[in-house]
Scaffold this motif. Sequence first.
Motif, PDB file in Angstrom:
ATOM      1  N   CYS A  53       0.276  -1.650  -0.143  1.00  0.00           N
ATOM      2  CA  CYS A  53       0.059   0.267  -0.198  1.00  0.00           C
ATOM      3  C   CYS A  53       0.772   1.301   0.354  1.00  0.00           C
ATOM      4  O   CYS A  53       0.483   2.068  -0.354  1.00  0.00           O
ATOM      5  CB  CYS A  53      -0.844   0.080   1.465  1.00  0.00           C
ATOM      6  N   TYR A  54       2.122   1.281   0.797  1.00  0.00           N
ATOM      7  CA  TYR A  54       3.006   2.554   0.707  1.00  0.00           C
ATOM      8  C   TYR A  54       3.049   2.760  -0.668  1.00  0.00           C
ATOM      9  O   TYR A  54       3.489   4.066  -0.756  1.00  0.00           O
ATOM     10  CB  TYR A  54       4.189   2.319   1.490  1.00  0.00           C
ATOM     11  N   ARG A  55       3.432   1.370  -1.596  1.00  0.00           N
ATOM     12  CA  ARG A  55       3.870   2.152  -3.128  1.00  0.00           C
ATOM     13  C   ARG A  55       3.262   2.697  -3.647  1.00  0.00           C
ATOM     14  O   ARG A  55       3.282   3.929  -4.967  1.00  0.00           O
ATOM     15  CB  ARG A  55       4.683   0.538  -3.805  1.00  0.00           C
ATOM     16  N   PHE A  60       0.437   9.004  -5.406  1.00  0.00           N
ATOM     17  CA  PHE A  60      -0.937   9.465  -4.934  1.00  0.00           C
ATOM     18  C   PHE A  60      -0.687  11.378  -4.052  1.00  0.00           C
ATOM     19  O   PHE A  60      -1.378  12.334  -3.745  1.00  0.00           O
ATOM     20  CB  PHE A  60      -2.225   8.535  -4.534  1.00  0.00           C
ATOM     21  N   GLY A  61      -0.355  10.910  -3.276  1.00  0.00           N
ATOM     22  CA  GLY A  61       0.078  11.477  -1.203  1.00  0.00           C
ATOM     23  C   GLY A  61       0.702  12.455  -2.282  1.00  0.00           C
ATOM     24  O   GLY A  61       0.414  13.645  -1.828  1.00  0.00           O
ATOM     25  N   LEU A  99      -1.940  11.147   3.142  1.00  0.00           N
ATOM     26  CA  LEU A  99      -1.337   9.790   2.457  1.00  0.00           C
ATOM     27  C   LEU A  99      -0.013   9.759   2.337  1.00  0.00           C
ATOM     28  O   LEU A  99       0.620   8.756   2.715  1.00  0.00           O
ATOM     29  CB  LEU A  99      -1.729  10.123   0.691  1.00  0.00           C
ATOM     30  N   LEU A 100       0.793  10.508   2.761  1.00  0.00           N
ATOM     31  CA  LEU A 100       1.998  10.417   2.783  1.00  0.00           C
ATOM     32  C   LEU A 100       3.185   9.872   3.869  1.00  0.00           C
ATOM     33  O   LEU A 100       2.834   9.273   4.176  1.00  0.00           O
ATOM     34  CB  LEU A 100       2.505  11.450   1.983  1.00  0.00           C
ATOM     35  N   ALA A 104       4.270   6.182   5.231  1.00  0.00           N
ATOM     36  CA  ALA A 104       5.504   5.939   6.056  1.00  0.00           C
ATOM     37  C   ALA A 104       4.760   4.457   7.706  1.00  0.00           C
ATOM     38  O   ALA A 104       5.319   4.178   6.985  1.00  0.00           O
ATOM     39  CB  ALA A 104       5.566   7.171   6.093  1.00  0.00           C
ATOM     40  N   VAL A 105       3.266   5.338   7.207  1.00  0.00           N
ATOM     41  CA  VAL A 105       3.450   3.638   8.380  1.00  0.00           C
ATOM     42  C   VAL A 105       3.405   2.706   7.915  1.00  0.00           C
ATOM     43  O   VAL A 105       3.804   1.894   8.681  1.00  0.00           O
ATOM     44  CB  VAL A 105       1.517   4.807   9.076  1.00  0.00           C
TER      45      VAL A 105
END
Length: 134
Positions: A53-55, A60-61, A99-100, A104-105
């Motif tokens: 999901c982070y990719r 988008f963020g 989103l960013l 990161a989380v």
Amino acid sequence: MPEEHNKDAMKTPATSEKPKGDERPAVSMTTVNIPLVNEVQLTAATGGTELSCYRCTVPFGVVVLIAGIVVTAVAYSFNSHGSTISYFGLVLLSAGLVLLASSAVCWKVRLERKKERRRESQTALVINQRSIFT
């Protein structure tokens, strides 16, 4: 007598072959069984992208963050504090930051899971190695 013959011809028969308007045909019901999908099948079907999901959220963020910066800068350059466009810019700005932060989380959680899996596999290897030599 011809009048009596006409009266009989105008009467409807007692047993009608037409279905009545308030009767409805029987409805046939079908049952659909939805198979349960486990995590292995989901990973095989998606190619493992459900764990990245982070990719997906990083691009988008970044785009939403840039759009938020631009809209906010345009709104405040025209000195339109409190207008709809300034609120829209602030919403875009905060959505980009969220989103960013969420990416990161997700990245941190994934790294922790990887480290935990490595520790488990190394522990299993050490235990197996000891049982082979003893």
